[in-house]
Scaffold this motif. Structure first.
Motif, mmCIF file in Angstrom:
data_model
loop_
_atom_site.group_PDB
_atom_site.id
_atom_site.type_symbol
_atom_site.label_atom_id
_atom_site.label_comp_id
_atom_site.label_asym_id
_atom_site.label_seq_id
_atom_site.Cartn_x
_atom_site.Cartn_y
_atom_site.Cartn_z
ATOM 1 N N GLU A 191 -38.139 6.714 -37.625
ATOM 2 C CA GLU A 191 -38.599 5.529 -36.909
ATOM 3 C C GLU A 191 -38.049 5.496 -35.487
ATOM 4 O OE1 GLU A 191 -37.922 1.886 -38.934
ATOM 5 O OE2 GLU A 191 -39.024 2.480 -40.748
ATOM 6 N N ALA A 192 -38.809 4.848 -34.582
ATOM 7 C CA ALA A 192 -38.391 4.734 -33.183
ATOM 8 C C ALA A 192 -37.040 4.014 -33.107
ATOM 9 C CB ALA A 192 -39.442 3.983 -32.379
ATOM 10 N N ALA A 193 -36.183 4.496 -32.232
ATOM 11 C CA ALA A 193 -34.847 3.906 -32.125
ATOM 12 C C ALA A 193 -34.242 4.271 -30.773
ATOM 13 C CB ALA A 193 -33.956 4.405 -33.253
ATOM 14 N N GLN A 194 -33.212 3.524 -30.406
ATOM 15 C CA GLN A 194 -32.421 3.811 -29.228
ATOM 16 C C GLN A 194 -30.952 3.831 -29.627
ATOM 17 O OE1 GLN A 194 -33.681 0.544 -26.649
ATOM 18 N NE2 GLN A 194 -34.835 1.989 -25.380
ATOM 19 N N VAL A 195 -30.210 4.761 -29.053
ATOM 20 C CA VAL A 195 -28.789 4.907 -29.367
ATOM 21 C C VAL A 195 -27.997 4.836 -28.062
ATOM 22 C CG1 VAL A 195 -27.017 6.513 -30.184
ATOM 23 C CG2 VAL A 195 -29.144 6.241 -31.471
ATOM 24 N N PRO A 196 -26.959 3.991 -27.988
ATOM 25 C CA PRO A 196 -26.181 3.878 -26.749
ATOM 26 C C PRO A 196 -25.211 5.035 -26.577
ATOM 27 C CG PRO A 196 -25.296 2.401 -28.407
ATOM 28 C CD PRO A 196 -26.521 3.018 -29.009
ATOM 29 N N LEU A 197 -25.026 5.438 -25.333
ATOM 30 C CA LEU A 197 -24.037 6.444 -24.971
ATOM 31 C C LEU A 197 -23.684 6.250 -23.501
ATOM 32 C CD1 LEU A 197 -22.414 9.040 -25.739
ATOM 33 C CD2 LEU A 197 -24.336 10.340 -24.800
ATOM 34 N N ARG A 198 -22.396 6.056 -23.231
ATOM 35 C CA ARG A 198 -21.892 5.901 -21.862
ATOM 36 C C ARG A 198 -22.660 4.846 -21.067
ATOM 37 N NH1 ARG A 198 -21.852 11.739 -22.452
ATOM 38 N NH2 ARG A 198 -19.704 12.391 -22.914
ATOM 39 N N GLY A 199 -22.923 3.709 -21.701
ATOM 40 C CA GLY A 199 -23.550 2.595 -21.010
ATOM 41 C C GLY A 199 -25.053 2.683 -20.868
ATOM 42 N N ARG A 200 -25.702 3.684 -21.465
ATOM 43 C CA ARG A 200 -27.159 3.823 -21.390
ATOM 44 C C ARG A 200 -27.729 3.901 -22.795
ATOM 45 N NH1 ARG A 200 -28.988 8.511 -19.437
ATOM 46 N NH2 ARG A 200 -27.039 9.604 -19.841
ATOM 47 N N LEU A 201 -28.984 3.508 -22.921
ATOM 48 C CA LEU A 201 -29.680 3.624 -24.197
ATOM 49 C C LEU A 201 -30.538 4.880 -24.177
ATOM 50 C CD1 LEU A 201 -30.795 -0.055 -24.903
ATOM 51 C CD2 LEU A 201 -29.078 1.278 -26.137
ATOM 52 N N LEU A 202 -30.330 5.757 -25.144
ATOM 53 C CA LEU A 202 -31.067 7.010 -25.245
ATOM 54 C C LEU A 202 -32.151 6.881 -26.309
ATOM 55 C CD1 LEU A 202 -28.108 9.578 -25.179
ATOM 56 C CD2 LEU A 202 -29.319 8.531 -23.260
ATOM 57 N N GLU A 203 -33.380 7.198 -25.931
ATOM 58 C CA GLU A 203 -34.480 7.195 -26.898
ATOM 59 C C GLU A 203 -34.279 8.342 -27.889
ATOM 60 O OE1 GLU A 203 -36.947 5.098 -27.236
ATOM 61 O OE2 GLU A 203 -36.630 3.883 -25.431
ATOM 62 N N VAL A 204 -34.471 8.029 -29.155
ATOM 63 C CA VAL A 204 -34.289 9.028 -30.206
ATOM 64 C C VAL A 204 -35.592 9.767 -30.464
ATOM 65 C CG1 VAL A 204 -33.772 9.396 -32.650
ATOM 66 C CG2 VAL A 204 -32.414 7.768 -31.312
ATOM 67 N N GLU A 205 -35.517 11.074 -30.467
ATOM 68 C CA GLU A 205 -36.645 11.926 -30.866
ATOM 69 C C GLU A 205 -36.274 12.608 -32.180
ATOM 70 O OE1 GLU A 205 -38.919 16.078 -29.622
ATOM 71 O OE2 GLU A 205 -37.556 15.104 -28.202
ATOM 72 N N TRP A 206 -37.061 12.329 -33.200
ATOM 73 C CA TRP A 206 -36.830 12.959 -34.502
ATOM 74 C C TRP A 206 -37.599 14.268 -34.541
ATOM 75 C CZ3 TRP A 206 -33.279 10.607 -37.535
ATOM 76 C CH2 TRP A 206 -33.031 9.242 -37.307
ATOM 77 N N ALA A 222 -30.298 -6.885 -26.946
ATOM 78 C CA ALA A 222 -30.959 -6.786 -28.247
ATOM 79 C C ALA A 222 -29.921 -6.464 -29.311
ATOM 80 C CB ALA A 222 -32.017 -5.685 -28.216
ATOM 81 N N PRO A 223 -30.071 -7.037 -30.513
ATOM 82 C CA PRO A 223 -29.111 -6.725 -31.560
ATOM 83 C C PRO A 223 -29.212 -5.261 -31.962
ATOM 84 C CG PRO A 223 -30.987 -7.947 -32.444
ATOM 85 C CD PRO A 223 -31.128 -7.948 -30.952
ATOM 86 N N ALA A 224 -28.067 -4.688 -32.294
ATOM 87 C CA ALA A 224 -28.069 -3.305 -32.732
ATOM 88 C C ALA A 224 -28.792 -3.183 -34.063
ATOM 89 C CB ALA A 224 -26.624 -2.807 -32.871
ATOM 90 N N SER A 225 -29.496 -2.086 -34.261
ATOM 91 C CA SER A 225 -30.189 -1.859 -35.513
ATOM 92 C C SER A 225 -29.806 -0.500 -36.060
ATOM 93 C CB SER A 225 -31.708 -1.937 -35.318
ATOM 94 O OG SER A 225 -32.136 -1.008 -34.343
#
Length: 253
Positions: free
Chosen positions: A89-104, A80-83
């Protein structure tokens, strides 16, 4: 019997008609007879016959960008393209090869922390999007420093000297460098991908303290310390441009 010339590989940065920035693996193959663009399991690949000028290959690629965008849209396995992050808003952030769900999380103070498989962003009422990007950059920088700080001491006894200093920051094209004065630079985007690739780049640059070149002797030093270096170099050549693009999307205006 004449030996066939080896393939040459690099990665081209292209922008699709829908605005996505992706990397296309360019392979100059002496055995190829025609320019060819395909989408494989590893991503887009442009095969170029030896002798075809770079500008001609680029024009061919440009003419087929709409087709490539359609193929990527139909491929469920395509990345998926990076946003950019939008506070709340819901988002995912990469770290060490994994996507982490963002909790605001509403807070009096802005901050970014990892919580298990997720990323918590404490959002103060006055925090601007630019401030959130700066906080995210500091988070990734802290994580990258922790990785290097964990790996580096293992290699120091086998080096003629320790790096004079080391720093981590976004790099435009390189993954790392070792200056003649012993300053080690590493690309911040490496912390987004698999740790093995980051680890390889660190070892690669440290070996330049022994061999300041890319001679067979240099690669023997790398092999001795990191036998899996070929797989990690291949990963960075084929998928690394996406890491750099993701970092720019997350951290830049």
């Amino acid at each position: 019997m004449r030996r066939a010339r080896p393939q040459q590989r690099d990665t081209l940065a292209v922008r699709l008609p829908d605005g996505r920035e992706i990397g296309v693996l360019r392979v100059v193959d002496p055995r190829a007879r025609h320019l060819r663009l395909l989408l494989s399991a590893r991503g887009p690949r442009l095969t170029v016959p030896a002798g075809v000028p770079a500008h001609e290959a680029q024009r061919f690629l440009d003419r087929h960008l709409a087709w490539l965008a359609d193929q990527l849209a139909e491929d469920p396995g395509a990345p998926a393209p990076a946003s950019a992050l939008v506070p709340g808003e819901a988002a995912q952030v990469p770290l060490r090869g994994r996507l982490l769900e963002v909790e605001w999380r509403a807070s009096r103070r802005l901050g970014v922390t990892q919580d298990g498989e997720g990323l918590v962003i404490d959002l103060s009422p006055s925090a601007s999007p630019a401030a959130v990007r700066r906080a995210l950059r500091e988070f990734h920088l802290s994580e990258a420093r922790a990785d290097v700080g964990r790996w580096l001491p293992h290699y120091l006894p086998g080096l003629p000297r320790a790096p004079r200093l080391w720093r981590i920051r976004p790099l435009a094209s390189l993954w790392g460098s070792m200056s003649t004065s012993g300053t080690l630079s590493l690309d911040l985007a490496l912390v987004l991908g698999p740790p093995e690739a980051f680890h390889y780049v660190l070892v690669h640059e440290l070996c330049h303290l022994i061999q300041p070149n890319h001679s067979p002797a240099f690669w023997r030093e790398v092999e001795h310390r990191f036998p899996d270096w070929r797989a990690q170099r291949r990963y960075l050549r084929e998928d690394g441009l996406a890491l750099k693009g993701t970092l720019r999307t997350l951290l830049e205006d």
